[in-house]
Design a protein around this motif. Structure first.
Motif, mmCIF file in Angstrom:
data_model
loop_
_atom_site.group_PDB
_atom_site.id
_atom_site.type_symbol
_atom_site.label_atom_id
_atom_site.label_comp_id
_atom_site.label_asym_id
_atom_site.label_seq_id
_atom_site.Cartn_x
_atom_site.Cartn_y
_atom_site.Cartn_z
ATOM 1 N N ARG A 1 0.856 -1.180 0.000
ATOM 2 C CA ARG A 1 0.000 0.000 0.000
ATOM 3 C C ARG A 1 0.901 1.242 0.000
ATOM 4 N N PRO A 2 1.293 1.751 -1.173
ATOM 5 C CA PRO A 2 2.163 2.928 -1.196
ATOM 6 C C PRO A 2 1.473 4.116 -0.532
ATOM 7 N N VAL A 3 2.203 4.845 0.270
ATOM 8 C CA VAL A 3 1.655 5.950 1.050
ATOM 9 C C VAL A 3 2.304 7.255 0.616
ATOM 10 N N ASP B 1 10.041 14.012 -1.932
ATOM 11 C CA ASP B 1 11.228 13.469 -1.263
ATOM 12 C C ASP B 1 11.225 13.796 0.223
ATOM 13 N N ALA B 2 10.876 15.031 0.574
ATOM 14 C CA ALA B 2 10.914 15.453 1.972
ATOM 15 C C ALA B 2 9.866 14.724 2.814
ATOM 16 N N ALA B 3 8.712 14.442 2.228
ATOM 17 C CA ALA B 3 7.629 13.786 2.967
ATOM 18 C C ALA B 3 7.753 12.267 2.977
ATOM 19 N N GLY B 4 8.685 11.730 2.209
ATOM 20 C CA GLY B 4 8.811 10.280 2.110
ATOM 21 C C GLY B 4 7.681 9.646 1.331
ATOM 22 N N SER B 5 7.156 10.376 0.354
ATOM 23 C CA SER B 5 5.976 9.915 -0.382
ATOM 24 C C SER B 5 6.302 8.808 -1.375
ATOM 25 N N GLU B 6 5.398 7.850 -1.442
ATOM 26 C CA GLU B 6 5.461 6.774 -2.436
ATOM 27 C C GLU B 6 4.342 6.920 -3.469
ATOM 28 N N VAL B 7 3.510 7.954 -3.309
ATOM 29 C CA VAL B 7 2.424 8.275 -4.235
ATOM 30 C C VAL B 7 2.189 9.768 -4.081
ATOM 31 N N VAL B 8 1.725 10.414 -5.145
ATOM 32 C CA VAL B 8 1.507 11.858 -5.081
ATOM 33 C C VAL B 8 0.159 12.208 -5.699
ATOM 34 N N GLN B 9 -0.539 13.145 -5.059
ATOM 35 C CA GLN B 9 -1.785 13.697 -5.591
ATOM 36 C C GLN B 9 -1.618 15.206 -5.713
ATOM 37 N N VAL C 1 6.802 6.557 -8.321
ATOM 38 C CA VAL C 1 5.703 7.168 -7.568
ATOM 39 C C VAL C 1 4.484 7.343 -8.473
ATOM 40 N N PRO C 2 3.385 6.647 -8.222
ATOM 41 C CA PRO C 2 2.173 6.856 -9.015
ATOM 42 C C PRO C 2 1.570 8.230 -8.750
ATOM 43 N N VAL C 3 0.887 8.768 -9.757
ATOM 44 C CA VAL C 3 0.361 10.132 -9.712
ATOM 45 C C VAL C 3 -1.158 10.105 -9.819
ATOM 46 N N PHE C 4 -1.797 10.945 -9.013
ATOM 47 C CA PHE C 4 -3.247 11.145 -9.091
ATOM 48 C C PHE C 4 -3.531 12.644 -9.094
ATOM 49 N N ILE C 5 -4.642 13.009 -9.714
ATOM 50 C CA ILE C 5 -5.110 14.389 -9.755
ATOM 51 C C ILE C 5 -6.400 14.486 -8.952
ATOM 52 N N HIS D 1 -6.548 -4.327 5.520
ATOM 53 C CA HIS D 1 -7.720 -4.919 4.868
ATOM 54 C C HIS D 1 -7.332 -5.435 3.484
ATOM 55 N N PRO D 2 -7.805 -6.615 3.094
ATOM 56 C CA PRO D 2 -7.442 -7.166 1.779
ATOM 57 C C PRO D 2 -7.793 -6.245 0.611
ATOM 58 N N ALA D 3 -8.849 -5.449 0.747
ATOM 59 C CA ALA D 3 -9.262 -4.585 -0.366
ATOM 60 C C ALA D 3 -8.262 -3.478 -0.643
ATOM 61 N N THR D 4 -7.433 -3.126 0.344
ATOM 62 C CA THR D 4 -6.463 -2.042 0.118
ATOM 63 C C THR D 4 -5.111 -2.565 -0.356
ATOM 64 N N ALA D 5 -4.963 -3.855 -0.518
ATOM 65 C CA ALA D 5 -3.687 -4.406 -1.003
ATOM 66 C C ALA D 5 -3.374 -3.829 -2.377
ATOM 67 N N GLY D 6 -2.223 -3.180 -2.502
ATOM 68 C CA GLY D 6 -1.820 -2.583 -3.766
ATOM 69 C C GLY D 6 -2.469 -1.256 -4.087
ATOM 70 N N VAL D 7 -3.325 -0.755 -3.203
ATOM 71 C CA VAL D 7 -4.030 0.505 -3.456
ATOM 72 C C VAL D 7 -3.240 1.657 -2.825
ATOM 73 N N PRO D 8 -2.908 2.690 -3.588
ATOM 74 C CA PRO D 8 -2.203 3.844 -3.017
ATOM 75 C C PRO D 8 -3.045 4.571 -1.968
ATOM 76 N N VAL D 9 -2.359 5.099 -0.964
ATOM 77 C CA VAL D 9 -3.003 5.801 0.148
ATOM 78 C C VAL D 9 -2.399 7.204 0.247
ATOM 79 N N VAL D 10 -3.259 8.222 0.215
ATOM 80 C CA VAL D 10 -2.826 9.616 0.234
ATOM 81 C C VAL D 10 -3.367 10.302 1.484
ATOM 82 N N VAL D 11 -2.517 11.069 2.170
ATOM 83 C CA VAL D 11 -2.984 11.882 3.291
ATOM 84 C C VAL D 11 -3.228 13.308 2.821
#
Length: 297
Positions: A16-18, A37-45, A76-80, A265-275
């Motif tokens: 679950r990349p965060v 880089d500063a936030a340690g992000s593995e995904v970006v929105q 790093v996967p990207v979302f808008i 949770h199994p449903a979040t396996a492989g799903v990116p998580v953004v704060v």
């Protein structure tokens, strides 16, 4: 040709990349990549237009290329996230027209920067008498966008249930069923699950097993493969408040144990998580990213 809804663009290797919703002021690559880089992000929105306006800037091709390449180098996967003004259910015709144009713009910009998905809020009918017409509007506006996205092989559209109130078209996760039915279960429409929104809409995520139960309902309603992004936000308010006020992970009314359930949770396996939590520069975000990384399996 529309692509089937599968988990093919998930990244099981990272589980679950965060990452974070990331500022872009001053230039997409110039601002966002150092923040990643500063936030340690593995995904970006990111936003690609004003979050509370209708202007649709074309973007800077140089910054787009540098950002796309920089994210690819980092894996790093990207979302808008589309403008918060988007409301395809509005009784005001101009708002619906502008909303559709905003989503079309975000999809184009998503293609330019290599985004996987464009998040938009489910919207509201605003008044009770407009509810049936609102869902027809959702269908009429979304189907051409979804078809075009599929034909272009571009980003998916990801509907995000709201915090409730105001004649919302989808706030509780079970209401995603009728929303997807309105577009005939189109394969280019996925789901973004926001924990603060779900809590505000009345899902008791803080109860033992509450997050698990809510995600179970989501899976039963739309299928696990529709879940393409999670917004992990604690809340300043009580369950069912319909208030969308984010707090840092573990410091709000939802609490850290619920996020531990989320990350396992199994449903979040492989799903990116953004704060999308409060932060001073990158500091608050970096702390929340570290917490969620600690909580994942």
């Amino acid at each position: 040709m529309t692509a089937p809804v599968t988990g093919a663009d998930r990244d099981p290797a990272q589980h679950r990349p965060v990452g974070t919703h990331t500022p872009t002021s001053g230039g997409l690559a110039k601002a966002a990549l150092p923040y990643v880089d500063a936030a340690g992000s593995e995904v970006v929105q990111v936003y690609v237009s004003n979050s509370r306006g209708w202007a649709l800037p074309p973007g800077d091709p140089v910054q787009d290329a540098l950002f796309r390449e920089g994210c690819a180098e980092r894996g790093v996967p990207v979302f808008i996230h589309a403008s918060l003004l988007v409301n395809l259910g509005s009784p005001t015709a101009a708002t619906v027209e502008r909303s559709a144009a905003t989503l079309a713009h975000a999809l184009r910009r998503g293609t330019a920067i290599g985004a996987r998905g464009v998040v938009f809020h489910a919207g509201s009918a605003v008044d009770a008498g407009h509810a049936e017409a609102a869902m027809r509007q959702v269908r009429e506006a979304l189907l051409p966008l979804l078809d075009a996205a599929g034909d272009a092989g571009g980003p998916m559209l990801l509907v995000e249930p709201s915090a409730g109130g105001g004649r919302s078209l989808a706030s509780r996760v079970e209401q995603l069923g009728p929303y997807l039915d309105a577009v005939d279960g189109h394969p280019m429409l996925g789901v973004c699950f926001d924990t603060c929104h779900a809590w505000a809409a009345g899902h008791d995520l803080a109860a033992e097993g509450g997050m698990t139960a809510t995600l179970d309902v989501l899976v039963a309603t739309v299928g696990a493969e529709r879940l393409r992004l999670v917004h992990a936000n604690d809340s300043k308010d009580l369950c069912g408040s319909t208030r969308d006020r984010h707090e840092n992970i573990g410091k709000g009314t939802i609490g850290e144990p619920a996020f531990a359930e989320l990350m396992r949770h199994p449903a979040t396996a492989g799903v990116p998580v953004v704060v999308e939590t409060p932060t001073e520069k990158h500091v608050g975000h970096a702390a929340d990213v570290a917490t969620l990384k600690r909580l994942r399996p």
